[in-house]
Motif scaffolding. Structure first.
Motif, PDB file in Angstrom:
ATOM      1  N   PRO A 195       0.808  -1.234   0.000  1.00  0.00           N
ATOM      2  CA  PRO A 195       0.000   0.000   0.000  1.00  0.00           C
ATOM      3  C   PRO A 195       0.837   1.278   0.000  1.00  0.00           C
ATOM      4  N   ASP A 196       2.030   1.252   0.548  1.00  0.00           N
ATOM      5  CA  ASP A 196       2.853   2.477   0.560  1.00  0.00           C
ATOM      6  C   ASP A 196       3.708   2.612  -0.699  1.00  0.00           C
ATOM      7  N   GLY A 197       3.679   1.608  -1.549  1.00  0.00           N
ATOM      8  CA  GLY A 197       4.399   1.680  -2.825  1.00  0.00           C
ATOM      9  C   GLY A 197       5.862   2.071  -2.652  1.00  0.00           C
ATOM     10  N   GLU A 198       6.318   2.920  -3.588  1.00  0.00           N
ATOM     11  CA  GLU A 198       7.739   3.269  -3.668  1.00  0.00           C
ATOM     12  C   GLU A 198       8.234   4.072  -2.470  1.00  0.00           C
ATOM     13  N   LEU A 199       7.303   4.588  -1.653  1.00  0.00           N
ATOM     14  CA  LEU A 199       7.757   5.340  -0.471  1.00  0.00           C
ATOM     15  C   LEU A 199       8.561   4.457   0.474  1.00  0.00           C
ATOM     16  N   CYS A 200       8.307   3.144   0.433  1.00  0.00           N
ATOM     17  CA  CYS A 200       9.103   2.221   1.266  1.00  0.00           C
ATOM     18  C   CYS A 200      10.575   2.312   0.845  1.00  0.00           C
ATOM     19  N   LEU A 201      10.796   2.446  -0.452  1.00  0.00           N
ATOM     20  CA  LEU A 201      12.173   2.554  -0.951  1.00  0.00           C
ATOM     21  C   LEU A 201      12.785   3.877  -0.508  1.00  0.00           C
ATOM     22  N   THR A 202      11.992   4.932  -0.666  1.00  0.00           N
ATOM     23  CA  THR A 202      12.484   6.279  -0.372  1.00  0.00           C
ATOM     24  C   THR A 202      12.955   6.378   1.069  1.00  0.00           C
ATOM     25  N   LYS A 203      12.122   5.852   1.977  1.00  0.00           N
ATOM     26  CA  LYS A 203      12.453   6.023   3.399  1.00  0.00           C
ATOM     27  C   LYS A 203      13.678   5.208   3.775  1.00  0.00           C
ATOM     28  N   ALA A 204      13.749   3.980   3.258  1.00  0.00           N
ATOM     29  CA  ALA A 204      14.916   3.145   3.581  1.00  0.00           C
ATOM     30  C   ALA A 204      16.174   3.726   2.935  1.00  0.00           C
ATOM     31  N   ALA A 205      16.050   4.170   1.698  1.00  0.00           N
ATOM     32  CA  ALA A 205      17.216   4.706   0.975  1.00  0.00           C
ATOM     33  C   ALA A 205      17.729   5.961   1.678  1.00  0.00           C
ATOM     34  N   GLY A 206      16.803   6.812   2.125  1.00  0.00           N
ATOM     35  CA  GLY A 206      17.198   8.053   2.806  1.00  0.00           C
ATOM     36  C   GLY A 206      17.950   7.762   4.095  1.00  0.00           C
ATOM     37  N   LYS A 207      17.495   6.738   4.799  1.00  0.00           N
ATOM     38  CA  LYS A 207      18.112   6.398   6.089  1.00  0.00           C
ATOM     39  C   LYS A 207      19.518   5.833   5.897  1.00  0.00           C
ATOM     40  N   HIS A 208      19.751   5.191   4.780  1.00  0.00           N
ATOM     41  CA  HIS A 208      21.021   4.463   4.612  1.00  0.00           C
ATOM     42  C   HIS A 208      21.906   5.002   3.492  1.00  0.00           C
ATOM     43  N   GLY A 209      21.615   6.201   3.013  1.00  0.00           N
ATOM     44  CA  GLY A 209      22.504   6.823   2.028  1.00  0.00           C
ATOM     45  C   GLY A 209      22.590   6.091   0.709  1.00  0.00           C
ATOM     46  N   VAL A 210      21.454   5.554   0.274  1.00  0.00           N
ATOM     47  CA  VAL A 210      21.420   4.852  -1.017  1.00  0.00           C
ATOM     48  C   VAL A 210      20.602   5.711  -1.996  1.00  0.00           C
ATOM     49  N   ILE A 211      21.003   5.714  -3.258  1.00  0.00           N
ATOM     50  CA  ILE A 211      20.300   6.547  -4.250  1.00  0.00           C
ATOM     51  C   ILE A 211      19.135   5.771  -4.862  1.00  0.00           C
ATOM     52  N   GLN A 212      17.988   6.441  -4.941  1.00  0.00           N
ATOM     53  CA  GLN A 212      16.793   5.823  -5.540  1.00  0.00           C
ATOM     54  C   GLN A 212      16.535   6.438  -6.913  1.00  0.00           C
ATOM     55  N   MET A 213      16.300   5.600  -7.901  1.00  0.00           N
ATOM     56  CA  MET A 213      15.882   6.093  -9.213  1.00  0.00           C
ATOM     57  C   MET A 213      14.355   6.040  -9.244  1.00  0.00           C
ATOM     58  N   ILE A 214      13.737   7.190  -9.437  1.00  0.00           N
ATOM     59  CA  ILE A 214      12.267   7.243  -9.425  1.00  0.00           C
ATOM     60  C   ILE A 214      11.754   6.879 -10.821  1.00  0.00           C
ATOM     61  N   ALA A 215      10.779   5.978 -10.868  1.00  0.00           N
ATOM     62  CA  ALA A 215      10.249   5.534 -12.159  1.00  0.00           C
ATOM     63  C   ALA A 215       9.168   6.488 -12.665  1.00  0.00           C
ATOM     64  N   THR A 216       9.158   6.751 -13.967  1.00  0.00           N
ATOM     65  CA  THR A 216       8.058   7.531 -14.557  1.00  0.00           C
ATOM     66  C   THR A 216       6.720   6.907 -14.168  1.00  0.00           C
ATOM     67  N   LEU A 217       6.674   5.576 -14.134  1.00  0.00           N
ATOM     68  CA  LEU A 217       5.408   4.903 -13.855  1.00  0.00           C
ATOM     69  C   LEU A 217       5.314   4.377 -12.430  1.00  0.00           C
ATOM     70  N   ALA A 218       5.946   5.093 -11.505  1.00  0.00           N
ATOM     71  CA  ALA A 218       5.776   4.747 -10.087  1.00  0.00           C
ATOM     72  C   ALA A 218       4.305   4.926  -9.720  1.00  0.00           C
ATOM     73  N   SER A 219       3.843   4.164  -8.727  1.00  0.00           N
ATOM     74  CA  SER A 219       2.457   4.377  -8.260  1.00  0.00           C
ATOM     75  C   SER A 219       2.366   5.641  -7.422  1.00  0.00           C
ATOM     76  N   CYS A 220       3.415   5.925  -6.641  1.00  0.00           N
ATOM     77  CA  CYS A 220       3.407   7.159  -5.850  1.00  0.00           C
ATOM     78  C   CYS A 220       3.775   8.302  -6.786  1.00  0.00           C
ATOM     79  N   SER A 221       3.227   9.484  -6.511  1.00  0.00           N
ATOM     80  CA  SER A 221       3.543  10.590  -7.408  1.00  0.00           C
ATOM     81  C   SER A 221       4.979  11.029  -7.153  1.00  0.00           C
ATOM     82  N   PHE A 222       5.572  11.616  -8.174  1.00  0.00           N
ATOM     83  CA  PHE A 222       6.943  12.121  -8.069  1.00  0.00           C
ATOM     84  C   PHE A 222       7.065  13.036  -6.846  1.00  0.00           C
ATOM     85  N   ASP A 223       6.124  13.947  -6.689  1.00  0.00           N
ATOM     86  CA  ASP A 223       6.241  14.906  -5.583  1.00  0.00           C
ATOM     87  C   ASP A 223       6.074  14.241  -4.227  1.00  0.00           C
ATOM     88  N   ASP A 224       5.199  13.239  -4.139  1.00  0.00           N
ATOM     89  CA  ASP A 224       5.059  12.543  -2.852  1.00  0.00           C
ATOM     90  C   ASP A 224       6.378  11.883  -2.473  1.00  0.00           C
TER      91      ASP A 224
END
Ligand code: PPY
Length: 500
Positions: A195-224
């Motif tokens: 249910p949280d979609g790509e935000l799970c990646l964002t939060k984990a990546a932010g905590k551990h200094g990993v770069i996330q590539m955001i997909a054009t077709l992510a379910s979460c909006s780019f701005d979210d």
């Protein structure tokens, strides 16, 4: 400005036919009557929700603003008084009950010790359609399997006695700090699986200094996604180029404004591959199969989730477009999906800042070679022309990476970093943000051990002599079978579910 109209559930219910079709999405009411036949996924699925709240079905497979950008404003009818909408009591199917029970019986995260474990859990706990979409690859799925096998055809030549008490696997990617020589590669439609979609990646990546590539077709909006970032968190953007270049220009420039540090243009998908596992799902669900059998050729319905929503991608994209991209953004531009030395040279000469040697996770041209194999010829060809090494032109590889040892092989052969898609996707589908954090931890543990055993204290100490890649281009390698050993060897097992 006109006042926004508030509508009630019974009013919307009056418009539940092909002649007048209203739907509710995210608390707003839309008149989609004229759009029914334009919907890339076909009209039938919209009509299923005619007069009702369609949010749950809409959310995982559309960017949040898809409806607002595609429908003229006069079709935005107003907001819904949600208290007046009849609650749909959904029957939970036996399959769904079984799936939820399995979700409860997942192996505890502590028992997950490698990336394959995440895949095993995801395969069991994901809704069938999500698993089919994520796991599928094109045609006979030869390339997706080759992506894994290629790494097994490269062997290490470890060095010893080098004082490896301290090892460091941190890196920079496009000049941006990264705690791993790995970035999270773009995968689409994250809310199909969590249910949280790509935000799970964002939060984990932010905590551990990993770069996330955001997909054009992510379910979460780019701005979210950007809004959820930790201070200083780095993102790249994966771009599908729209037939309407104005949409692409706005999207790219918005991303740059919001601090994205690299534009990865997908160049291997002028048409989407036929992913048969995904396509077959459509025949099972939404009784689309019946229609096809009646001989009505509505291609969009029998093509799976991905093909249904891919019609906006521009197949006319060509080398001639690169100067235009250069003119609209100062972000580094990287071409994602290079598969030959010839195109790597063209990319270099076109002035882009990097390439991803990729076959799109085996989802596009089947029997295309693995990125790792392509790396060999690309490095030779660029070196011959004096284009490699060059700190302003980075080479990445993706596809099939499951271990830090895979990453080390790619770096030894000339890659700057490696993209990892499905393993992180499966990690969050199975365990949310915590799963992604665990995946990052597993990579760290594996980097530490493998770098020590290989005799490389930093990534700079990895060199081509540390691997034997002579078998990499041989697609069939005969290995004599050792039957006595084979019969006594006890196969490793995957993480076990709790007894339910
Ligand atoms: C893929 O599925 O391989 C993608 O790259 C994402 C996607 C999803 C839906 C339509 C087109 C591409």
């Amino acid at each position: 400005m006109s006042d926004v109209q508030t509508l009630t559930g019974p009013e919307v219910e009056q418009h539940a036919s092909r002649d007048s079709c209203w739907i509710i999405v995210h608390g707003k009411v839309y008149d989609v009557t004229d759009f029914l036949d334009e919907h890339p996924g076909g009209s039938k699925i919209i009509l299923k929700y005619a007069g009702k709240d369609a949010t749950e079905a809409y959310e995982p497979i559309h960017p949040p603003d898809a409806i607002t950008t595609n429908l003229p404003t006069e079709k935005h009818l107003g907001v819904i008084d949600i208290t007046t909408v009849a609650k749909v009591i959904k029957e939970v199917s036996e399959d769904e009950k079984r799936r939820l029970a399995l979700m409860d019986a997942r192996p505890p995260l502590d028992n997950i010790i490698n990336m394959h474990d995440f895949e095993t859990v995801a395969r069991t706990v994901l809704p069938e359609k999500a698993w089919a979409y994520y796991s599928s690859a094109s045609d006979d799925e030869i390339t997706i399997r080759e992506n894994r096998l290629a790494y097994q055809r490269v062997w290490f030549r470890p060095r010893i006695l080098r004082d490896v008490s301290s090892v460091d696997w941190s890196s920079t990617i496009l000049g941006q700090k990264s705690s791993l020589p790995v970035y999270i590669s773009a995968t689409a439609l994250g809310k199909l699986g969590h249910p949280d979609g790509e935000l799970c990646l964002t939060k984990a990546a932010g905590k551990h200094g990993v770069i996330q590539m955001i997909a054009t077709l992510a379910s979460c909006s780019f701005d979210d996604i950007i809004d959820a970032a930790a201070p200083g968190q780095t993102f790249f953007l994966q771009l599908y180029v729209n037939r309407d270049r104005e949409i692409t220009r706005k999207y790219v420039q918005h991303a740059e404004k919001r601090g994205v540090k690299g534009l990865f243009i997908t160049v291997d998908a002028p048409q989407l591959g036929r992913r048969e596992k995904d396509m077959r799902m459509k025949f099972v669900g939404d009784d689309a199969g019946a229609k096809v059998q009646e001989g009505q050729s509505d291609v969009k319905k029998d093509q799976g989730v991905a093909r249904a929503i891919s019609s906006f991608i521009d197949p006319s994209l060509s080398w001639k477009d690169i100067p235009w991209f250069r003119s609209i953004t100062k972000m580094p531009i990287i071409l994602k999906g290079i598969a030959t030395a010839e195109d790597a040279i063209l990319a270099y000469e076109s002035g882009v800042q990097g390439i991803v040697l990729s076959n799109h996770g085996g989802r596009q041209l089947d029997t295309a070679r693995s990125g790792l194999e392509v790396l060999l010829e690309v490095v030779v060809a660029l070196r011959q022309r004096g284009y490699f090494p060059n700190p302003n032109f980075e080479i990445y590889v993706d596809g099939g990476v499951r271990r830090a040892s895979d990453v080390l092989k790619a770096i030894a052969l000339g890659a700057k970093a490696v993209g990892v898609g499905r393993p992180f996707l499966y990690a969050f589908c199975s365990y949310g943000q915590e799963g992604v954090e665990k995946a990052i931890q597993i990579f760290r543990d594996e980097f530490e051990m493998n770098m020590r055993l290989l005799g490389a204290r930093t990534l700079n100490e990895l060199e081509p002599e540390m691997v034997d890649a002579t078998a990499l281009t041989q697609h069939v390698v005969m290995v004599p079978q050792d039957n006595l050993y084979q019969n006594t060897y006890q196969p490793l097992t995957v993480a076990q579910f709790k007894q339910s």
